[in-house]
Design a protein around this motif. Structure first.
Motif, PDB file in Angstrom:
ATOM      1  N   LEU A  59       4.906  -3.870   4.230  1.00 54.37           N
ATOM      2  CA  LEU A  59       3.906  -3.229   5.077  1.00 54.37           C
ATOM      3  C   LEU A  59       4.649  -2.488   6.169  1.00 54.37           C
ATOM      4  O   LEU A  59       5.409  -3.086   6.935  1.00 54.37           O
ATOM      5  CB  LEU A  59       2.960  -4.264   5.686  1.00 54.37           C
ATOM      6  N   GLU A  60       4.462  -1.164   6.192  1.00 60.32           N
ATOM      7  CA  GLU A  60       5.089  -0.317   7.212  1.00 60.32           C
ATOM      8  C   GLU A  60       6.584  -0.586   7.337  1.00 60.32           C
ATOM      9  O   GLU A  60       7.139  -0.697   8.431  1.00 60.32           O
ATOM     10  CB  GLU A  60       4.383  -0.498   8.560  1.00 60.32           C
TER      11      GLU A  60
ATOM     12  N   ALA B 297       0.830  -1.205   0.000  1.00 60.56           N
ATOM     13  CA  ALA B 297       0.000   0.000   0.000  1.00 60.56           C
ATOM     14  C   ALA B 297       0.862   1.252   0.000  1.00 60.56           C
ATOM     15  O   ALA B 297       2.079   1.200   0.223  1.00 60.56           O
ATOM     16  CB  ALA B 297      -0.920  -0.022   1.222  1.00 60.56           C
TER      17      ALA B 297
ATOM     18  N   TYR C 118      -0.808  -7.304   2.695  1.00 56.54           N
ATOM     19  CA  TYR C 118      -1.037  -5.869   2.553  1.00 56.54           C
ATOM     20  C   TYR C 118      -1.481  -5.241   3.864  1.00 56.54           C
ATOM     21  O   TYR C 118      -1.079  -4.138   4.207  1.00 56.54           O
ATOM     22  CB  TYR C 118      -2.135  -5.636   1.518  1.00 56.54           C
ATOM     23  N   PHE C 119      -2.331  -5.956   4.585  1.00 51.38           N
ATOM     24  CA  PHE C 119      -3.020  -5.335   5.719  1.00 51.38           C
ATOM     25  C   PHE C 119      -2.610  -5.879   7.084  1.00 51.38           C
ATOM     26  O   PHE C 119      -3.092  -5.391   8.106  1.00 51.38           O
ATOM     27  CB  PHE C 119      -4.537  -5.495   5.535  1.00 51.38           C
ATOM     28  N   GLY C 120      -1.712  -6.849   7.105  1.00 57.19           N
ATOM     29  CA  GLY C 120      -1.241  -7.326   8.400  1.00 57.19           C
ATOM     30  C   GLY C 120      -0.983  -8.814   8.366  1.00 57.19           C
ATOM     31  O   GLY C 120      -1.364  -9.526   7.447  1.00 57.19           O
TER      32      GLY C 120
ATOM     33  N   SER D 237      -3.496 -10.221   0.041  1.00 55.53           N
ATOM     34  CA  SER D 237      -4.402  -9.380   0.818  1.00 55.53           C
ATOM     35  C   SER D 237      -4.005  -9.358   2.287  1.00 55.53           C
ATOM     36  O   SER D 237      -3.970  -8.301   2.926  1.00 55.53           O
ATOM     37  CB  SER D 237      -5.836  -9.884   0.667  1.00 55.53           C
ATOM     38  N   GLN D 238      -3.677 -10.521   2.828  1.00 54.65           N
ATOM     39  CA  GLN D 238      -3.266 -10.594   4.228  1.00 54.65           C
ATOM     40  C   GLN D 238      -1.957  -9.825   4.434  1.00 54.65           C
ATOM     41  O   GLN D 238      -1.777  -9.126   5.436  1.00 54.65           O
ATOM     42  CB  GLN D 238      -3.096 -12.030   4.675  1.00 54.65           C
TER      43      GLN D 238
END
Length: 243
Positions: free
Chosen positions: A213-214, A39, A235-237, A232-233
């Motif tokens: 991610l971050e 992201a 991307y978000f955690g 998807s996992q």
């Protein structure tokens, strides 16, 4: 990792007091295409900046063919065979297409870089650049400007090409045309690190991918085998997964 043209080892990067990358381990082999997805704000562009010497990093955190090069000045990186297609293109406004390209040719000559890319070969890859040779770059469409930016990087005769969001803001037809050129780039033995928001494009154009991610790697694996659910996992955690 002895075959890696470039690798990173616990790569940490900061903007002043702000830490943007946390211990990135990465590698790419000669002729390979590796995508970097994630992201906005994940650290993808920061990673490329760190590779190009635009951010201070410890020497051993980046290695090229086994040699520590972290923190090496950008001109020296180009001399060693690394070129970047930057986000936003950053062309020389007020200059023609051909003049922008000749700047890169002159730089390659000054730095002693030799290779197979010429104006003629570039015109074969992107015929519009020949048609628009005398046109000021600011008069071009976004897609045409992106082709100039890619051409400028190729004329530096790289063995490793860094592409930062080359599809951003472009029409689908133009994106297809640009991505259709990448196999020809790879056919010359050039490795490509591809930062891309479009996961489908990233998977199609690469052999392997890394998700950030971050500022941390959350997924690595062969592009053809990584599932949408896993991406998807990532991307978000979720913890670091290797496919």
């Amino acid at each position: 990792m002895s075959g890696a043209i470039l690798s990173t080892h616990g790569l940490i990067a900061r903007y002043g007091d702000f830490q943007a990358l946390y211990g990135i381990d990465f590698e790419i082999d000669a002729g390979e295409a590796v995508a970097l997805i994630g992201a906005n704000g994940a650290g993808k562009s920061t990673f490329l900046r760190a590779l190009m010497g635009l951010l201070p990093v410890a020497a051993g955190m980046v290695r090229m063919e086994g040699t520590p090069i972290g923190g090496t000045a950008t001109d020296r990186m180009v001399q060693m065979g690394v070129a970047i297609v930057p986000e936003g293109r950053r062309l020389f406004a007020g200059m023609s297409v051909e003049d922008n390209l000749r700047v890169a040719m002159d730089q390659a000559e000054r730095l002693g870089r030799k290779g197979g890319w010429s104006l003629q070969r570039l015109h074969d890859l992107f015929p519009i650049l020949k048609e628009k040779a005398r046109t000021p770059v600011q008069s071009l469409s976004g897609g045409q400007q992106q082709m100039v930016s890619i051409g400028r990087a190729l004329l530096c005769q790289p063995k490793l090409l860094l592409c930062d969001e080359i599809s951003l803001g472009l029409a689908p037809k133009v994106i297809r045309e640009i991505y259709a050129a990448l196999p020809e780039v790879r056919a010359q033995g050039t490795s490509i690190i591809l930062v891309e928001q479009d996961v489908g494009l990233a998977k199609q154009a690469s052999d392997r991918l890394y998700c950030l991610l971050e500022g941390r790697v959350t997924l690595t694996g062969p592009s053809a085998e990584v599932t949408r659910d896993a991406i998807s996992q990532a991307y978000f955690g979720g913890s670091h997964a290797v496919v």
